[in-house]
Design a protein around this motif. Structure first.
Motif, PDB file in Angstrom:
ATOM      1  N   ALA A  16       0.835  -1.205   0.000  1.00 50.20           N
ATOM      2  CA  ALA A  16       0.000   0.000   0.000  1.00 50.20           C
ATOM      3  C   ALA A  16       0.868   1.252   0.000  1.00 50.20           C
ATOM      4  N   GLU A  17       1.938   1.235   0.749  1.00 45.03           N
ATOM      5  CA  GLU A  17       2.862   2.377   0.804  1.00 45.03           C
ATOM      6  C   GLU A  17       3.494   2.608  -0.569  1.00 45.03           C
ATOM      7  N   GLU A  18       3.922   1.523  -1.222  1.00 45.18           N
ATOM      8  CA  GLU A  18       4.527   1.612  -2.547  1.00 45.18           C
ATOM      9  C   GLU A  18       3.508   2.122  -3.573  1.00 45.18           C
ATOM     10  N   ALA A  19       2.290   1.600  -3.528  1.00 44.41           N
ATOM     11  CA  ALA A  19       1.237   2.039  -4.452  1.00 44.41           C
ATOM     12  C   ALA A  19       0.921   3.517  -4.244  1.00 44.41           C
ATOM     13  N   ALA A  20       0.886   3.957  -2.999  1.00 41.73           N
ATOM     14  CA  ALA A  20       0.597   5.366  -2.706  1.00 41.73           C
ATOM     15  C   ALA A  20       1.667   6.276  -3.302  1.00 41.73           C
ATOM     16  N   GLU A  21       2.914   5.861  -3.261  1.00 40.65           N
ATOM     17  CA  GLU A  21       3.998   6.663  -3.838  1.00 40.65           C
ATOM     18  C   GLU A  21       3.838   6.778  -5.354  1.00 40.65           C
ATOM     19  N   VAL A  22       3.507   5.674  -6.015  1.00 39.41           N
ATOM     20  CA  VAL A  22       3.290   5.706  -7.463  1.00 39.41           C
ATOM     21  C   VAL A  22       2.097   6.592  -7.789  1.00 39.41           C
ATOM     22  N   LEU A  23       1.011   6.436  -7.052  1.00 41.73           N
ATOM     23  CA  LEU A  23      -0.186   7.233  -7.308  1.00 41.73           C
ATOM     24  C   LEU A  23       0.063   8.720  -7.048  1.00 41.73           C
ATOM     25  N   LYS A  24       0.929   9.029  -6.102  1.00 38.65           N
ATOM     26  CA  LYS A  24       1.281  10.425  -5.834  1.00 38.65           C
ATOM     27  C   LYS A  24       1.973  11.026  -7.063  1.00 38.65           C
ATOM     28  N   ALA A  25       2.867  10.264  -7.679  1.00 36.14           N
ATOM     29  CA  ALA A  25       3.545  10.747  -8.884  1.00 36.14           C
ATOM     30  C   ALA A  25       2.552  10.919 -10.030  1.00 36.14           C
ATOM     31  N   LEU A  26       1.528  10.067 -10.090  1.00 36.50           N
ATOM     32  CA  LEU A  26       0.528  10.140 -11.153  1.00 36.50           C
ATOM     33  C   LEU A  26      -0.507  11.235 -10.900  1.00 36.50           C
ATOM     34  N   SER A  27      -0.540  11.782  -9.703  1.00 39.20           N
ATOM     35  CA  SER A  27      -1.597  12.730  -9.343  1.00 39.20           C
ATOM     36  C   SER A  27      -1.429  14.117  -9.953  1.00 39.20           C
ATOM     37  N   ASN A  28      -0.284  14.418 -10.507  1.00 35.69           N
ATOM     38  CA  ASN A  28      -0.048  15.716 -11.136  1.00 35.69           C
ATOM     39  C   ASN A  28      -0.469  15.632 -12.608  1.00 35.69           C
ATOM     40  N   PRO A  29      -1.388  16.488 -13.061  1.00 38.24           N
ATOM     41  CA  PRO A  29      -1.861  16.399 -14.446  1.00 38.24           C
ATOM     42  C   PRO A  29      -0.752  16.492 -15.498  1.00 38.24           C
ATOM     43  N   GLY A  30       0.240  17.338 -15.267  1.00 44.50           N
ATOM     44  CA  GLY A  30       1.342  17.471 -16.222  1.00 44.50           C
ATOM     45  C   GLY A  30       2.165  16.200 -16.320  1.00 44.50           C
ATOM     46  N   ARG A  31       2.516  15.640 -15.175  1.00 44.91           N
ATOM     47  CA  ARG A  31       3.277  14.390 -15.183  1.00 44.91           C
ATOM     48  C   ARG A  31       2.461  13.265 -15.805  1.00 44.91           C
ATOM     49  N   GLY A  53       1.913  20.049 -25.001  1.00 49.22           N
ATOM     50  CA  GLY A  53       1.677  21.481 -25.109  1.00 49.22           C
ATOM     51  C   GLY A  53       2.265  22.279 -23.965  1.00 49.22           C
ATOM     52  N   ALA A  54       3.491  21.941 -23.594  1.00 53.06           N
ATOM     53  CA  ALA A  54       4.143  22.629 -22.478  1.00 53.06           C
ATOM     54  C   ALA A  54       5.544  23.069 -22.893  1.00 53.06           C
ATOM     55  N   SER A  55       6.118  23.964 -22.112  1.00 54.59           N
ATOM     56  CA  SER A  55       7.453  24.478 -22.407  1.00 54.59           C
ATOM     57  C   SER A  55       8.529  23.435 -22.112  1.00 54.59           C
ATOM     58  N   GLN A  56       9.694  23.672 -22.707  1.00 57.73           N
ATOM     59  CA  GLN A  56      10.827  22.771 -22.506  1.00 57.73           C
ATOM     60  C   GLN A  56      11.222  22.707 -21.035  1.00 57.73           C
ATOM     61  N   SER A  57      11.221  23.855 -20.354  1.00 57.08           N
ATOM     62  CA  SER A  57      11.638  23.860 -18.957  1.00 57.08           C
ATOM     63  C   SER A  57      10.637  23.092 -18.085  1.00 57.08           C
ATOM     64  N   TYR A  58       9.351  23.223 -18.366  1.00 55.89           N
ATOM     65  CA  TYR A  58       8.342  22.495 -17.592  1.00 55.89           C
ATOM     66  C   TYR A  58       8.478  20.988 -17.823  1.00 55.89           C
ATOM     67  N   VAL A  59       8.573  20.592 -19.096  1.00 51.46           N
ATOM     68  CA  VAL A  59       8.694  19.160 -19.417  1.00 51.46           C
ATOM     69  C   VAL A  59       9.954  18.586 -18.789  1.00 51.46           C
ATOM     70  N   SER A  60      11.071  19.301 -18.907  1.00 50.36           N
ATOM     71  CA  SER A  60      12.326  18.816 -18.324  1.00 50.36           C
ATOM     72  C   SER A  60      12.223  18.664 -16.814  1.00 50.36           C
ATOM     73  N   GLY A  61      11.588  19.620 -16.153  1.00 48.62           N
ATOM     74  CA  GLY A  61      11.412  19.545 -14.696  1.00 48.62           C
ATOM     75  C   GLY A  61      10.566  18.352 -14.286  1.00 48.62           C
ATOM     76  N   GLN A  62       9.492  18.118 -15.028  1.00 44.43           N
ATOM     77  CA  GLN A  62       8.633  16.978 -14.708  1.00 44.43           C
ATOM     78  C   GLN A  62       9.338  15.651 -15.008  1.00 44.43           C
ATOM     79  N   LEU A  63      10.121  15.614 -16.079  1.00 46.94           N
ATOM     80  CA  LEU A  63      10.884  14.398 -16.390  1.00 46.94           C
ATOM     81  C   LEU A  63      11.901  14.097 -15.297  1.00 46.94           C
ATOM     82  N   LEU A  64      12.515  15.143 -14.761  1.00 45.38           N
ATOM     83  CA  LEU A  64      13.456  14.946 -13.659  1.00 45.38           C
ATOM     84  C   LEU A  64      12.755  14.274 -12.484  1.00 45.38           C
ATOM     85  N   ARG A  65      11.600  14.787 -12.130  1.00 45.03           N
ATOM     86  CA  ARG A  65      10.829  14.194 -11.018  1.00 45.03           C
ATOM     87  C   ARG A  65      10.453  12.750 -11.325  1.00 45.03           C
TER      88      ARG A  65
END
Length: 105
Positions: A16-31, A53-65
């Motif tokens: 459940a802890e592991e699933a919650a972490e994955v779901l947290k990453a999925l909870s951001n619309p951009g990611r 439809g996003a900027s390079q800096s936004y996409v790069s930041g989300q990819l880093l996360r």
């Protein structure tokens, strides 16, 4: 010696802890949009910019996360980086999200 029910509860707690972490990453619309764009295959940052439809800096930041979360992998191809899903557990989740929430065209 721990009882079988206690061992099952510990395993369920860990899952459940592991699933919650994955779901947290999925909870951001951009990611989530980036991850959905990667379902068919790998893409460069420029291709992801166009897909979501996003900027390079936004996409790069989300990819880093997403890389830090272990959900996306990067591979250098010449002068560019190609990104792909790295956790096979999220592919069926993303496919189902797409099926339920994205209208067919």
């Amino acid at each position: 010696m721990p009882a079988a029910a206690e061992i099952e509860t510990d395993a369920m707690d860990a899952a459940a802890e592991e699933a919650a972490e994955v779901l947290k990453a999925l909870s951001n619309p951009g990611r989530l949009r980036i991850l959905c764009a990667l379902v068919p295959g790998e893409l460069s940052v420029g291709e992801l910019e166009a897909a979501v439809g996003a900027s390079q800096s936004y996409v790069s930041g989300q990819l880093l996360r997403l890389r830090q979360e272990g959900l996306v992998a990067a591979e250098r191809q010449g002068r560019s980086m190609r990104y792909s899903l790295s956790d096979p557990r999220i592919r069926p989740i993303l496919e189902r999200i797409y099926e339920v929430f994205c209208p067919s065209t």
